[in-house]
Write a protein that holds these residues in place. Sequence first.
Motif, PDB file in Angstrom:
ATOM      1  N   ARG A 169      14.792 -29.698 -13.287  1.00 48.52           N
ATOM      2  CA  ARG A 169      14.725 -30.398 -11.986  1.00 48.52           C
ATOM      3  C   ARG A 169      13.443 -31.206 -11.945  1.00 48.52           C
ATOM      4  NH1 ARG A 169      19.612 -29.639  -8.778  1.00 48.52           N
ATOM      5  NH2 ARG A 169      20.676 -28.537 -10.431  1.00 48.52           N
ATOM      6  N   ARG A 170      13.573 -32.515 -11.837  1.00 52.17           N
ATOM      7  CA  ARG A 170      12.389 -33.364 -11.832  1.00 52.17           C
ATOM      8  C   ARG A 170      12.173 -34.073 -10.497  1.00 52.17           C
ATOM      9  NH1 ARG A 170      15.415 -34.098 -16.260  1.00 52.17           N
ATOM     10  NH2 ARG A 170      14.521 -33.414 -18.234  1.00 52.17           N
ATOM     11  N   VAL A 171      13.274 -34.493  -9.869  1.00 52.93           N
ATOM     12  CA  VAL A 171      13.176 -35.405  -8.723  1.00 52.93           C
ATOM     13  C   VAL A 171      12.626 -34.700  -7.487  1.00 52.93           C
ATOM     14  CG1 VAL A 171      14.483 -36.939  -7.194  1.00 52.93           C
ATOM     15  CG2 VAL A 171      15.098 -36.760  -9.628  1.00 52.93           C
ATOM     16  N   GLU A 172      11.578 -35.303  -6.913  1.00 50.88           N
ATOM     17  CA  GLU A 172      11.043 -34.818  -5.629  1.00 50.88           C
ATOM     18  C   GLU A 172      11.287 -35.899  -4.585  1.00 50.88           C
ATOM     19  OE1 GLU A 172       6.939 -33.536  -6.016  1.00 50.88           O
ATOM     20  OE2 GLU A 172       7.453 -32.449  -7.859  1.00 50.88           O
ATOM     21  N   LEU A 173      11.806 -35.504  -3.435  1.00 53.57           N
ATOM     22  CA  LEU A 173      12.182 -36.480  -2.397  1.00 53.57           C
ATOM     23  C   LEU A 173      11.075 -36.633  -1.364  1.00 53.57           C
ATOM     24  CD1 LEU A 173      15.864 -35.297  -1.954  1.00 53.57           C
ATOM     25  CD2 LEU A 173      15.027 -37.271  -3.254  1.00 53.57           C
ATOM     26  N   PRO A 174      10.965 -37.796  -0.727  1.00 56.28           N
ATOM     27  CA  PRO A 174      11.788 -38.988  -0.945  1.00 56.28           C
ATOM     28  C   PRO A 174      11.438 -39.671  -2.273  1.00 56.28           C
ATOM     29  CG  PRO A 174      10.049 -39.463   0.651  1.00 56.28           C
ATOM     30  CD  PRO A 174       9.959 -37.990   0.337  1.00 56.28           C
TER      31      PRO A 174
END
Length: 330
Positions: free
Chosen positions: A127-132
Amino acid sequence: MSKDLILGIESSCDDTAAAVVDRDGNVLSSIIASQTHIHSHWGGVYPEFASRAHALVVVPTIEKALAEADVAGPDLKAIGVTRGPGLIGSLIVGVNTAAGLGLGWNVPVIGINHLRGHLRSADLVERRVELPAIVLLVSGGHTFLARLESLTSIQLLGSTRDDSVGEAYDKVARLLGLGYPGGPAVDKLAKTGTASIPFPRPMLTEGFEFSFSGLKSAVGRYLDKNTVAHADVAASFVSACMEILLTKCRRALTAHPAKSLVVVGGVAASPQLREGAAELCDSLGVKLCLPPLKWSTDNAAMIGLAAWDYLNEGFSPPLSATASLAITEF
Ligand code: KG4
Ligand code: ZN
């Protein structure tokens, strides 16, 4: 016994792919049957030949993916299949095959938006994506920037008015006699040249929209009038593409502060883009999220991971092949 595994199937363009993915994005198998040998003769994808080739290999490709993951069809949690956007004949092969298998195995089948697959490729294995997040999607069929707050809240900032950047790479590769697909060949040649030719950078100074057809034509006109080292032409073309893409990413991250920059789609395999995006993110203190190199271009693992989202959130779009779909759709 039911296992917590999804079978992804992808056939939107010129690769027939099947993969088995768990809910954390671990890839138990990923098989890609490439059609490059069929289309290289034409210098681009020949749609009728693509759908015929999909029909021939789709079942053996799925069988291989299931065998490698050691799971039987009826034990799957679900099947996720690309329903669009893409070549309609190619999409129909994948969707109809998945629908038939789902009926036979008594397993639910979910139609997946290919663009959402690319988007999720950045979370494969880890898991890489951090929002926004700001998303730059650069493929053979699409080029756009979007702001991602959640899977249901995606705002399109700007897309290309004409060619995609991948298409420009492929057309420039043809002009340089480099064959199909052109992206990797252009990148490789560019590394041996000097970016000395000032090709235009359309729409550079404002906004989030792109235009690549003028740049591609400028390369063609330049080659008609000048005898130059092809490596310098490739280097100058790549340099123009990078300046355009990275300037727009910087503008998007400045206007819409975000925790991550997600760069996905076939052109995200470009080492020049990976390095340029890393420098940009370092300078802005933003996390760069890239898919593993082998899953930057079309694959079924990303479709499988996207299918988990659809399952978890209860998205169930119609299971029908659809040539055009936007990133904001399911
Ligand atoms: O995402 P993708 O596999 O298929 C579509 O959904 O369109 O993207 C294919 C595009 C092609 O235009 C290809 O030339 C480009 O991605 N591409 C690259 C590289 N590898 C593939 N472009 C630049 N550098 C690469 N290394
Ligand atoms: Zn794609």
